[in-house]
Design a protein around this motif. Structure first.
Motif, mmCIF file in Angstrom:
data_model
loop_
_atom_site.group_PDB
_atom_site.id
_atom_site.type_symbol
_atom_site.label_atom_id
_atom_site.label_comp_id
_atom_site.label_asym_id
_atom_site.label_seq_id
_atom_site.Cartn_x
_atom_site.Cartn_y
_atom_site.Cartn_z
ATOM 1 N N ALA A 202 22.585 -3.166 46.221
ATOM 2 C CA ALA A 202 22.643 -2.777 47.460
ATOM 3 C C ALA A 202 21.354 -2.131 48.225
ATOM 4 O O ALA A 202 21.478 -2.016 49.310
ATOM 5 C CB ALA A 202 23.562 -1.488 47.285
ATOM 6 N N GLY A 203 20.246 -2.202 47.430
ATOM 7 C CA GLY A 203 19.029 -1.721 48.006
ATOM 8 C C GLY A 203 18.441 -0.553 47.917
ATOM 9 O O GLY A 203 17.520 -0.054 48.518
ATOM 10 N N PHE A 204 19.000 0.252 46.941
ATOM 11 C CA PHE A 204 18.833 1.448 46.586
ATOM 12 C C PHE A 204 17.723 1.405 45.487
ATOM 13 O O PHE A 204 17.738 0.585 44.393
ATOM 14 C CB PHE A 204 19.668 2.333 46.069
ATOM 15 C CG PHE A 204 20.599 2.801 47.548
ATOM 16 C CD1 PHE A 204 20.058 3.676 48.326
ATOM 17 C CD2 PHE A 204 21.887 2.149 47.698
ATOM 18 C CE1 PHE A 204 21.028 3.798 49.500
ATOM 19 C CE2 PHE A 204 22.608 2.256 48.938
ATOM 20 C CZ PHE A 204 22.029 3.066 49.684
ATOM 21 N N PRO A 205 16.411 2.244 45.309
ATOM 22 C CA PRO A 205 15.661 1.943 44.238
ATOM 23 C C PRO A 205 16.273 2.347 42.753
ATOM 24 O O PRO A 205 17.065 3.092 42.593
ATOM 25 C CB PRO A 205 14.612 3.028 44.467
ATOM 26 C CG PRO A 205 15.192 4.348 45.380
ATOM 27 C CD PRO A 205 16.274 3.441 46.175
ATOM 28 N N ASP A 206 15.593 1.480 41.979
ATOM 29 C CA ASP A 206 16.066 1.951 40.364
ATOM 30 C C ASP A 206 15.089 3.290 40.183
ATOM 31 O O ASP A 206 14.073 3.184 39.815
ATOM 32 C CB ASP A 206 15.547 0.632 39.805
ATOM 33 C CG ASP A 206 16.160 0.862 38.052
ATOM 34 O OD1 ASP A 206 16.209 2.096 37.608
ATOM 35 O OD2 ASP A 206 16.046 -0.174 37.495
#
Length: 295
Positions: A202-206
């Protein structure tokens, strides 16, 4: 005289009720994330794909509630959202496992052992394509291409690569997943659950320590063409046919009695050497012309 639909034995059915909404606390949290995603795009509807990953990260699959949420925040109809969610296979439409195990059964992986791996896992896990084990750990599916043909046969778990697999290694892999033992992909970031993977997509950082640094890049076999283009490796030469038979050509062709090139055990086998039960490629000897053929 006319007859009613019930008299004719025809059931018109009841229209499906609207999907229930998320609980207030869940919706508030998802709306915060959704605003961050939508802000990345000049046209809000362009955010639909990552938003579907977002709602998939909430429940492990895209529910009617998730699609209603996407429609609400983007000003779309649920029909528009459903059309997209049902088009892409990366969006699951029913509950699935913590680990999506995808076995490539496309041409090269299949002849190198992918079909055997898939059949073995179905029997070993007692499930069919798209089904999930009773413990909710593993969902098995065949995939048309994992985009890693030079490491065939390939299995992916939550989109992370497990290269050069065999039926035995694949069985050990799913057993470790079900037993919550640590599993390390061949390359790429450390493994996480499908819900966690969906949130990253979804585009959120790991945010796991060291995960981004461990992602790495393409494997050595994938970079052979690039190295050749840069002149970093000797160009491949056309060799005499393996069967030593005559070939058509002009008067200036090389003599037909030249020695036939026999590949050494460390040379990467071509797809013409298939079918084999498993891959014969060796991770310790990546494909690529490291020297002139025959040397």
């Amino acid at each position: 005289m006319t007859t009613s639909s019930s008299e004719r034995g025809v059931s018109l059915g009841m229209p499906e009720l609207p999907a229930p909404a998320y609980p207030d606390d869940v919706r508030a949290r998802l709306e915060t994330d959704a605003r961050e995603i939508i802000a990345r795009y000049p046209d809000s509807r362009s955010a639909l794909l990552p938003l579907l990953h977002l709602v998939q990260s909430e429940e492990g699959h895209v529910t009617r509630t998730g699609m209603r949420f996407c429609a609400d925040v983007l000003g779309l109809t649920t029909a528009e959202v459903t059309a997209v969610a049902t088009f892409y296979s990366m969006y699951r439409r029913r509950p699935s496992g913590d680990y999506q195990v995808g076995v490539c059964t496309n041409t090269l992986c299949a002849v190198m052992g992918g079909d055997a791996i898939f059949e073995t896992l179905q029997e070993h896990l007692g499930i069919g394509n798209g089904e999930t084990t009773d413990d909710g750990k593993v969902t098995l599916e065949h995939i048309e291409c994992n985009a890693a043909c030079d490491f065939a046969p390939v299995v992916m778990v939550n989109w992370e690569f497990f290269d050069n697999q065999t039926p035995a290694t694949a069985k050990r892999l799913v057993d470790d997943l079900r037993a919550d033992r640590t599993v390390e992909p061949t390359r790429g970031a450390p493994l996480c659950t499908f819900k966690e993977t969906a949130r990253i997509l979804a585009g959120f950082p790991d945010e796991r320590p060291g995960a981004v640094g461990a992602s790495g890049g393409a494997g050595p076999a994938s970079l052979v063409g690039l190295r050749l283009a840069r002149g970093e490796a000797a160009p491949a030469r056309v060799v005499h046919p393996r069967n030593g038979g005559p070939h058509e050509g002009g008067p200036h062709d090389e003599p037909q009695d030249r020695a036939v090139h026999e590949p050494s055990p460390t040379e990467h086998l071509s797809s013409h050497d298939a079918p084999q039960d498993t891959s014969a490629s060796d991770p310790a000897h990546p494909a690529g012309p490291a020297a002139e053929e025959g040397e």
